[in-house]
Enzyme design. Structure first.
Site, PDB file in Angstrom:
ATOM      1  N   LYS A  30       5.280   2.332  -2.971  1.00  0.00           N
ATOM      2  CA  LYS A  30       5.223   3.736  -3.399  1.00  0.00           C
ATOM      3  C   LYS A  30       5.380   3.782  -4.906  1.00  0.00           C
ATOM      4  CE  LYS A  30       4.993   7.737  -1.221  1.00  0.00           C
ATOM      5  NZ  LYS A  30       4.293   7.826   0.082  1.00  0.00           N
ATOM      6  N   LYS A  44       0.847  -1.192   0.000  1.00  0.00           N
ATOM      7  CA  LYS A  44       0.000   0.000   0.000  1.00  0.00           C
ATOM      8  C   LYS A  44       0.877   1.234   0.000  1.00  0.00           C
ATOM      9  CE  LYS A  44      -4.066   1.951   0.559  1.00  0.00           C
ATOM     10  NZ  LYS A  44      -3.700   2.779  -0.608  1.00  0.00           N
ATOM     11  N   LYS A  94       5.326   2.105   8.400  1.00  0.00           N
ATOM     12  CA  LYS A  94       4.119   2.838   8.822  1.00  0.00           C
ATOM     13  C   LYS A  94       2.920   1.894   8.966  1.00  0.00           C
ATOM     14  CE  LYS A  94       3.686   6.622   6.444  1.00  0.00           C
ATOM     15  NZ  LYS A  94       3.313   7.618   5.400  1.00  0.00           N
TER      16      LYS A  94
HETATM   17  N1  GLU Z   1       0.691   8.937   0.470  1.00  0.00           N
HETATM   18  C1  GLU Z   1       0.253   8.735   1.818  1.00  0.00           C
HETATM   19  C2  GLU Z   1       1.413   8.352   2.704  1.00  0.00           C
HETATM   20  O1  GLU Z   1       2.563   8.606   2.401  1.00  0.00           O
HETATM   21  C3  GLU Z   1      -0.934   7.802   1.911  1.00  0.00           C
HETATM   22  C4  GLU Z   1      -0.747   6.433   1.343  1.00  0.00           C
HETATM   23  C5  GLU Z   1      -2.034   5.639   1.234  1.00  0.00           C
HETATM   24  O2  GLU Z   1      -3.089   6.166   1.569  1.00  0.00           O
HETATM   25  O3  GLU Z   1      -1.951   4.501   0.791  1.00  0.00           O
HETATM   26  O4  GLU Z   1       1.228   7.850   3.784  1.00  0.00           O
END
Ligand code: GLU
Length: 420
Positions: free
Chosen positions: A100, A64, A88
């Site tokens: 990413k 994700k 995270k």
């Molecule tokens: N781009 C956001 C982050 O760096 C959200 C990623 C997501 O919602 O999957 O946490």
């Protein structure tokens, strides 16, 4: 950049009993795919842009993470941010690994129709990589719900099935979740208020905000409404300062017209060179822009007592040491900005169930998670006498290591071997 990020993992490992297998798995990405996106511009010419998608680790579930459109995107940045997503998601206890994506380009140079062609091309090139049970993209720097809608539509056309759970951060009308828009800031806000007493943070405290994109704008709104005084703000065009505190609605209106800097000269507002924002007199510094903004060269000038990292990796490891020596408390990115991916997870769950939750439910669930995991990190930091960042990595790594260990067949065979 990845090397630098991994140093925090190795440091955390010193506080845990970790096997070599865990590092073997986490020391580099599982899979990075690269493509060149060729699109037709409005004037008939064609142009191409380098693009990546990195799935760093999928031990805990489908990977994700967002997709960013930015001129400085590189393979190293994408892989580093995918590593941060891995930590995270583990930290906030989501059934997701980390990923990413990025396209190296300046969105300001593309018309809306060109942006749409680029978003669709991205999905055409990476359709085999992504999927609702494989890898689920979302917005990041300079991407938004409209871009997610184009991407979801393209994916549906390719696989021949409407598949809302393949992407999060969609418009509400297309299966997006209520509360996703301000989730990154709101998660940080819940964390901050929950820890306020321990942090010695009172309502009315002065706040400086670096960056006025999605996260910066929404944290200004939330903190402003809670009685905090926003005294300094920057965006990509520059910065402004107002010692009596900004009217947040005016900041938002100015940004909509182009930049917060247009307020300079009115009602006690003066210009502030962007690189001076970190040294503004205030109690709370919110970092909501890009990576490496607080570094060895400016960390000693920070005057705030507390830093909230809404951006990913805004403080370098050298700067961390300087801030720590000054007793400045940093609420670290993998915890402080986890609200975004948490509500993305809620969106994925709703899409899979064909459900939609009321906003109160989204807020309540987000608040619980931020407070629970925030408390766990705080307690670990106290017990081990380490920083909140150190504790956040220990907390995330212990979850990941537990899962990697449970997958280990060797371990299983030894444990299950008949006793003689
Ligand atoms: N781009 C956001 C982050 O760096 C959200 C990623 C997501 O919602 O999957 O946490």
């Amino acid at each position: 950049m990845l090397h630098q990020a991994l140093s925090r993992l190795y440091e955390a490992a010193g506080h845990l009993d970790i096997t070599a297998d865990v590092f073997e798995k986490l020391k580099s990405p599982r899979e990075t795919t690269q493509a060149r996106l060729v699109i037709r511009m409005d004037d008939g010419a064609s142009k191409s842009y380098p693009a990546w998608r990195c799935r760093y680790d999928d031990t805990l579930g489908p990977t994700k993470g967002g997709i960013r459109f930015h001129p400085d995107v590189s393979i190293d940045e994408v892989e580093t941010l995918a590593f941060l997503m891995t930590m995270k998601c583990a930290l906030i206890n989501l059934p997701f690994g980390g990923a990413k994506g990025g396209v190296q380009m300046d969105i300001h140079n593309l018309s809306a129709t060109e942006q749409e062609r680029l978003a669709r091309r991205y999905v055409q090139c990476f359709a085999k990589v992504i999927g609702p049970n494989r890898d689920i993209p979302a917005p990041d720097l300079y991407t938004n719900s409209t871009i997610m809608a184009w991407m979801a539509d393209e994916y549906a056309a390719i696989v021949g099935e409407v598949t809302p759970a393949v992407i999060t951060g969609k418009p509400i009308s297309l299966g997006g979740s209520l509360g996703r828009e301000d989730a990154t800031a709101r998660g940080g806000y819940y964390l901050l208020l929950h820890q306020a007493q321990k942090l010695g943070l009172r309502s009315g405290a002065r706040v400086a905000i670096q960056g006025f994109g999605n996260a910066g704008k929404h944290i200004a709104q939330l903190l402003g409404a809670a009685g905090f005084k926003i005294v300094a703000v920057t965006d990509s065009k520059g910065g402004i300062h107002c010692s009596s505190g900004f009217d947040v609605d005016k900041l938002i209106a100015a940004k909509r017209q182009g930049s917060v800097t247009s307020l300079a000269g009115s009602d006690g507002v003066c210009t502030l060179p962007a690189d001076e924002l970190v040294s503004v007199n205030c109690e709370l510094l919110v970092l909501a822009a890009l990576e490496d903004m607080v570094h060895a060269g400016n960390a000693a000038r920070v005057k705030a007592h507390i830093i909230l990292e809404l951006a990913n990796a805004p403080i370098t490891p050298e700067a961390d040491k300087i801030l720590n020596a000054k007793n400045i408390v940093v609420l670290p990115d993998i915890l402080a900005n986890a609200g975004g991916v948490t509500v993305s997870y809620f969106e994925w769950v709703q899409n899979r169930q064909g459900d939609s939750w009321p906003i109160e439910q989204v807020h309540a669930r987000l608040k619980t998670r931020m407070e629970q995991e925030g408390d766990a990190v705080w307690t670990l930091a106290q017990e081990k006498g380490i920083t909140l960042r150190g504790a956040a990595y220990v907390h995330a790594l212990s979850r990941l290591a537990g899962a990697i260990g449970a997958q280990d067949m060797q371990h299983f065979l030894i444990a299950e071997a008949p006793k003689r």
